[in-house]
Design a protein around this motif. Structure first.
Motif, PDB file in Angstrom:
ATOM      1  N   ALA A   1     -35.571  34.939 -41.781  1.00 14.05           N
ATOM      2  CA  ALA A   1     -35.526  34.618 -43.212  1.00 14.05           C
ATOM      3  C   ALA A   1     -34.328  35.301 -43.861  1.00 14.05           C
ATOM      4  CB  ALA A   1     -36.829  35.042 -43.883  1.00 14.05           C
ATOM      5  N   VAL A   2     -34.106  36.573 -43.517  1.00 19.73           N
ATOM      6  CA  VAL A   2     -32.935  37.278 -44.036  1.00 19.73           C
ATOM      7  C   VAL A   2     -31.655  36.614 -43.534  1.00 19.73           C
ATOM      8  CG1 VAL A   2     -31.684  39.477 -44.057  1.00 19.73           C
ATOM      9  CG2 VAL A   2     -34.182  39.459 -44.232  1.00 19.73           C
ATOM     10  N   MET A   3     -31.602  36.315 -42.239  1.00 22.51           N
ATOM     11  CA  MET A   3     -30.429  35.689 -41.645  1.00 22.51           C
ATOM     12  C   MET A   3     -30.078  34.373 -42.336  1.00 22.51           C
ATOM     13  SD  MET A   3     -29.920  34.464 -37.656  1.00 22.51           S
ATOM     14  CE  MET A   3     -31.208  33.193 -37.739  1.00 22.51           C
ATOM     15  N   GLU A   4     -31.095  33.562 -42.611  1.00 24.50           N
ATOM     16  CA  GLU A   4     -30.861  32.266 -43.252  1.00 24.50           C
ATOM     17  C   GLU A   4     -30.303  32.436 -44.658  1.00 24.50           C
ATOM     18  OE1 GLU A   4     -34.657  30.407 -42.939  1.00 24.50           O
ATOM     19  OE2 GLU A   4     -34.519  30.201 -40.754  1.00 24.50           O
ATOM     20  N   GLU A   5     -30.773  33.451 -45.379  1.00 28.89           N
ATOM     21  CA  GLU A   5     -30.273  33.672 -46.735  1.00 28.89           C
ATOM     22  C   GLU A   5     -28.861  34.254 -46.732  1.00 28.89           C
ATOM     23  OE1 GLU A   5     -31.647  32.643 -49.446  1.00 28.89           O
ATOM     24  OE2 GLU A   5     -33.522  31.974 -48.502  1.00 28.89           O
ATOM     25  N   VAL A   6     -28.584  35.133 -45.776  1.00 22.38           N
ATOM     26  CA  VAL A   6     -27.258  35.745 -45.706  1.00 22.38           C
ATOM     27  C   VAL A   6     -26.215  34.720 -45.271  1.00 22.38           C
ATOM     28  CG1 VAL A   6     -25.835  37.458 -44.505  1.00 22.38           C
ATOM     29  CG2 VAL A   6     -28.125  38.071 -45.309  1.00 22.38           C
ATOM     30  N   GLY A   7     -26.564  33.873 -44.295  1.00 26.12           N
ATOM     31  CA  GLY A   7     -25.596  32.923 -43.762  1.00 26.12           C
ATOM     32  C   GLY A   7     -24.555  33.640 -42.914  1.00 26.12           C
ATOM     33  N   GLY A   8     -23.460  32.980 -42.644  1.00 26.98           N
ATOM     34  CA  GLY A   8     -22.383  33.606 -41.877  1.00 26.98           C
ATOM     35  C   GLY A   8     -22.488  33.431 -40.377  1.00 26.98           C
ATOM     36  N   GLY A   9     -23.697  33.071 -39.864  1.00 25.99           N
ATOM     37  CA  GLY A   9     -23.864  32.847 -38.435  1.00 25.99           C
ATOM     38  C   GLY A   9     -23.451  34.058 -37.621  1.00 25.99           C
ATOM     39  N   CYS A  10     -23.025  33.821 -36.391  1.00 20.95           N
ATOM     40  CA  CYS A  10     -22.591  34.940 -35.545  1.00 20.95           C
ATOM     41  C   CYS A  10     -21.139  35.291 -35.822  1.00 20.95           C
ATOM     42  CB  CYS A  10     -22.779  34.588 -34.066  1.00 20.95           C
ATOM     43  SG  CYS A  10     -21.656  33.325 -33.494  1.00 20.95           S
ATOM     44  N   PHE A  11     -20.509  34.578 -36.791  1.00 26.33           N
ATOM     45  CA  PHE A  11     -19.114  34.843 -37.102  1.00 26.33           C
ATOM     46  C   PHE A  11     -18.978  36.127 -37.920  1.00 26.33           C
ATOM     47  CE2 PHE A  11     -19.956  30.172 -37.593  1.00 26.33           C
ATOM     48  CZ  PHE A  11     -19.638  29.856 -36.292  1.00 26.33           C
ATOM     49  N   THR A  12     -19.984  36.430 -38.721  1.00 21.50           N
ATOM     50  CA  THR A  12     -19.955  37.610 -39.579  1.00 21.50           C
ATOM     51  C   THR A  12     -20.741  38.737 -38.918  1.00 21.50           C
ATOM     52  OG1 THR A  12     -19.886  36.196 -41.532  1.00 21.50           O
ATOM     53  CG2 THR A  12     -20.522  38.485 -41.872  1.00 21.50           C
ATOM     54  N   PRO A  13     -20.167  39.934 -38.803  1.00 24.63           N
ATOM     55  CA  PRO A  13     -20.923  41.048 -38.216  1.00 24.63           C
ATOM     56  C   PRO A  13     -22.145  41.379 -39.075  1.00 24.63           C
ATOM     57  CG  PRO A  13     -18.580  41.550 -38.352  1.00 24.63           C
ATOM     58  CD  PRO A  13     -18.788  40.308 -39.146  1.00 24.63           C
ATOM     59  N   GLN A  14     -23.324  41.126 -38.554  1.00 24.16           N
ATOM     60  CA  GLN A  14     -24.529  41.445 -39.305  1.00 24.16           C
ATOM     61  C   GLN A  14     -25.641  41.873 -38.362  1.00 24.16           C
ATOM     62  OE1 GLN A  14     -26.828  37.924 -40.900  1.00 24.16           O
ATOM     63  NE2 GLN A  14     -24.905  36.860 -40.460  1.00 24.16           N
ATOM     64  N   GLY A  15     -26.363  42.895 -38.762  1.00 23.60           N
ATOM     65  CA  GLY A  15     -27.525  43.360 -38.023  1.00 23.60           C
ATOM     66  C   GLY A  15     -28.743  43.240 -38.914  1.00 23.60           C
ATOM     67  N   ILE A  16     -29.828  42.716 -38.356  1.00 25.03           N
ATOM     68  CA  ILE A  16     -31.069  42.553 -39.119  1.00 25.03           C
ATOM     69  C   ILE A  16     -32.219  42.903 -38.186  1.00 25.03           C
ATOM     70  CG2 ILE A  16     -32.517  40.989 -40.473  1.00 25.03           C
ATOM     71  CD1 ILE A  16     -29.981  39.199 -40.797  1.00 25.03           C
ATOM     72  N   TYR A  17     -33.032  43.878 -38.607  1.00 26.87           N
ATOM     73  CA  TYR A  17     -34.124  44.332 -37.748  1.00 26.87           C
ATOM     74  C   TYR A  17     -35.346  44.653 -38.584  1.00 26.87           C
ATOM     75  CZ  TYR A  17     -36.843  47.268 -34.564  1.00 26.87           C
ATOM     76  OH  TYR A  17     -37.855  47.806 -33.810  1.00 26.87           O
ATOM     77  N   CYS A  18     -36.505  44.181 -38.124  1.00 28.68           N
ATOM     78  CA  CYS A  18     -37.764  44.442 -38.807  1.00 28.68           C
ATOM     79  C   CYS A  18     -38.786  44.904 -37.780  1.00 28.68           C
ATOM     80  CB  CYS A  18     -38.266  43.170 -39.505  1.00 28.68           C
ATOM     81  SG  CYS A  18     -39.754  43.391 -40.501  1.00 28.68           S
ATOM     82  N   ARG A  19     -39.522  45.959 -38.117  1.00 29.24           N
ATOM     83  CA  ARG A  19     -40.627  46.411 -37.285  1.00 29.24           C
ATOM     84  C   ARG A  19     -41.790  46.781 -38.193  1.00 29.24           C
ATOM     85  NH1 ARG A  19     -41.013  51.024 -32.479  1.00 29.24           N
ATOM     86  NH2 ARG A  19     -43.250  50.755 -32.144  1.00 29.24           N
ATOM     87  N   ASP A  20     -42.906  46.110 -37.972  1.00 26.44           N
ATOM     88  CA  ASP A  20     -44.103  46.341 -38.791  1.00 26.44           C
ATOM     89  C   ASP A  20     -43.789  46.228 -40.274  1.00 26.44           C
ATOM     90  OD1 ASP A  20     -45.530  46.824 -36.442  1.00 26.44           O
ATOM     91  OD2 ASP A  20     -45.073  48.960 -36.483  1.00 26.44           O
ATOM     92  N   GLY A  21     -42.899  45.309 -40.624  1.00 24.65           N
ATOM     93  CA  GLY A  21     -42.560  45.063 -42.013  1.00 24.65           C
ATOM     94  C   GLY A  21     -41.456  45.937 -42.574  1.00 24.65           C
TER      95      GLY A  21
END
Length: 294
Positions: A221-241
């Motif tokens: 959900a975060v990835m879809e809102e941020v956009g940029g695909g794998c072209f933009t350096p982005q890290g997104i991690y969730c554990r237990d919310g």
């Protein structure tokens, strides 16, 4: 009648598919496995962003499902792009393995001067940690990457720890902390994709690990809102919310970051919108630097 399972032919993909096959066999569900070659497997001489990003590992398997040649496909979930063709369903997400990156190296850590990776995220994060190192492009399967390190083409390489564990490999090196080297969305999770067929989805329900599904869907959900695909350096991690999201400049010199506890996917989306607003300039700079249209 057996379920027809599609997979890539790499050792890692086959190991992941074998895990799903064992779980199905325990329920007396017969399976047939079909190896399908993807563009990502055949085009290894260029960075992923030049041939369409991580989605190149998924497209051929998606098409085989839609043509009715296979019933399900097993993927590293981080390879699945945000935009999905109609007619497909996420049938199951297995319990997550390690989400962390692993820095493999020979010798002493202080002697590492060249690091191999073609991930814009990993490159940016390692340069943020140590701007003096040289990050050189590295593609290929896990065995190829390890071989190139042992041939001293690189002092160190960065791999997903989950992949090493699934293959039973033990390498010298260090696990990178997920709060500093925030993983790719869905790293460490195995996904089972199937036709949008209620009976098939129902058959796969027992494979699904609900806590992992929530965490990885929050990351997506975060990835879809941020956009940029794998072209933009982005890290997104969730554990237990507990969610961390960051977007970095390609050289790791600047970044924007959000941290929040989320209990719903809408809260995760709001977190993604906040990160997008903060990081709009970094996303634009990355696309321009890579020669991509806005």
């Amino acid at each position: 009648m057996s379920i027809r399972i599609g997979t890539r032919g790499s050792a890692l993909a086959l190991a992941q598919t074998e895990r799903v096959c064992r779980m199905l066999a325990e329920r007396d569900i017969a399976v047939e496995t079909f190896v399908i070659t993807t563009e990502g497997d055949t085009t290894t001489g260029v960075p992923l962003h030049e041939i369409g990003g991580q989605g190149v590992f998924v497209r051929a398997l998606d098409d085989a499902i839609l043509r009715g040649e296979i019933d399900i496909a097993v993927h590293s979930m981080k390879d699945i792009p945000a935009a999905r063709p109609p007619g497909l369903a996420l049938g199951a997400v297995l319990e997550r393995d390690s989400p962390a990156d692993f820095l493999a190296y020979l010798g002493q850590i202080e002697d590492v001067r060249t690091v191999g990776s073609s991930s814009t995220r990993r490159c940016a994060q390692i340069l943020r940690f140590d701007p003096s190192v040289e990050v050189k492009p590295l593609r290929g399967n896990v065995d190829t990457r390890i071989r190139k390190m042992r041939e001293r083409q690189y002092d160190a390489i960065i791999l997903a720890e989950a992949g090493l564990e699934r293959l039973g490999y033990t390498l010298p090196g260090d696990r990178l902390p997920v709060d500093t080297f925030v993983p790719s969305p869905n790293q460490g999770a195995i996904a089972v994709v199937c036709r949008e067929d209620p009976s098939l989805v129902e058959m796969l329900t027992f494979l699904d690990h609900a806590p992992t599904r929530f965490d990885v869907e929050a990351e997506r959900a975060v990835m879809e809102e941020v956009g940029g695909g794998c072209f933009t350096p982005q890290g997104i991690y969730c554990r237990d919310g507990s969610l961390i999201g960051e977007v970095l400049a390609l050289d790791g010199s600047r970044w924007e970051r959000v941290e929040q506890h989320v209990e719903t996917l809408e809260e995760a989306r709001e977190c993604g919108r906040d990160l997008r607003a903060l990081a709009e300039h970094l996303i634009r700079e990355a696309r321009e630097a890579l020669g991509l249209s806005s």
